[in-house]
Design an enzyme around this catalytic site. Structure first.
Site, short mmCIF file in Angstrom:
data_model
loop_
_atom_site.label_atom_id
_atom_site.label_comp_id
_atom_site.label_asym_id
_atom_site.label_seq_id
_atom_site.Cartn_x
_atom_site.Cartn_y
_atom_site.Cartn_z
N SER A 105 0.82 -1.20 0.00
CA SER A 105 0.00 0.00 0.00
C SER A 105 0.86 1.26 0.00
CB SER A 105 -0.96 -0.08 1.20
OG SER A 105 -1.97 0.88 1.10
N ASP A 155 -10.02 -3.70 -5.46
CA ASP A 155 -9.44 -2.76 -4.49
C ASP A 155 -10.21 -1.43 -4.54
OD1 ASP A 155 -7.80 -1.11 -2.95
OD2 ASP A 155 -5.95 -2.00 -3.71
N HIS A 186 -8.27 -4.52 -1.11
CA HIS A 186 -7.00 -3.89 -0.76
C HIS A 186 -6.15 -4.80 0.14
CE1 HIS A 186 -4.34 -0.49 -0.65
NE2 HIS A 186 -4.29 -0.53 0.66
C1 MLT Z 1 -1.27 5.92 -0.24
O1 MLT Z 1 -1.62 6.89 0.39
O2 MLT Z 1 -0.09 5.63 -0.45
C2 MLT Z 1 -2.35 5.06 -0.78
O3 MLT Z 1 -3.56 5.75 -0.78
C3 MLT Z 1 -2.46 3.80 -0.03
C4 MLT Z 1 -2.52 3.98 1.47
O4 MLT Z 1 -3.49 4.48 2.00
O5 MLT Z 1 -1.58 3.61 2.14
#
Ligand code: MLT
Length: 209
Positions: A105, A155, A186
């Site tokens: 992520s 996702d 996700h």
């Molecule tokens: C990010 O902010 O990098 C993406 O939206 C994924 C997350 O929430 O970590």
């Protein structure tokens, strides 16, 4: 450990010839999050696991965002450089070759940013639920760099088009890309872990770089 610029954990290798892994957690995680996962995915590898320095409502991240999926590009650039400097310092301190990133992520997004703007920092990457963090100009030369990108077909956080755009950019940069959209959201599933373990198992001995 809090030296080298990032709070981090380092787990020495227990098997020779395996590439070290750089573990990059998701939003709200920390340096402990991915250790067990990585030990299951790649037994014997050295593990370098920093904690993201940006706090979003108290939750560690690797760079600031303005909204979900909308990144603070100035911060992203500075944080990517800072992480590349940490990798260089840790390689010296722990006598490591260039690591393979394993990011989830937000951690996968900064790993993608490293590939695109500091390609020598990594020898490869497993990007779990990543999206294109910015449009690189010019494209980096990732010839021969192995990258596994696993996106979730359902996702809700990472739009399929943004993951696909990352795949296109990695391919145009000549990375040795394996890209799969797994039947998941996700969160990671066993399916992801099986694919990642098999992919990591096929990586050759650690590069000399
Ligand atoms: C990010 O902010 O990098 C993406 O939206 C994924 C997350 O929430 O970590």
């Amino acid at each position: 450990m809090s030296d080298l610029g990032f709070i981090h954990r380092f787990v020495p290798a227990t098997l020779p010839g395996r590439p070290p892994l750089l573990l990059l957690h998701g939003t709200g995680g920390d340096e402990n999050d991915l250790i067990q996962l990585a030990q299951a995915l790649a037994p014997g590898s050295a593990l370098l696991s920093p904690r993201g320095k940006v706090l979003e409502h108290g939750m560690p991240r690797f760079f600031r965002r303005l909204a979900e999926g909308v990144f603070d590009q100035v911060d992203l650039k500075a944080r990517t450089k800072e992480l590349a400097d940490f990798i260089a310092a840790a390689r010296k301190a722990y006598d490591l070759s260039a690591p393979v990133a394993v990011g989830f992520s937000n951690g996968a997004n900064i790993a993608a940013s490293l590939l695109l703007s500091a390609p020598d920092a990594l020898s490869g990457a497993v990007l779990l639920r990543a999206m294109l963090p910015f449009e690189p100009m010019p494209l980096p030369d990732l010839s021969g760099t192995p990258v596994l990108l696993l996106s979730g077909a359902n996702d809700q956080m990472i739009p399929a088009a943004a993951a696909k755009r990352l795949a296109e950019v990695l391919q145009a940069s000549h990375a040795a890309l394996a890209y799969k959209a797994v039947p998941a959201g996700h969160n990671l599933t066993q399916h992801d872990l099986n694919i990642a373990a098999e992919w990591l198992g096929k990586l050759g001995p650690e590069p000399l770089a």
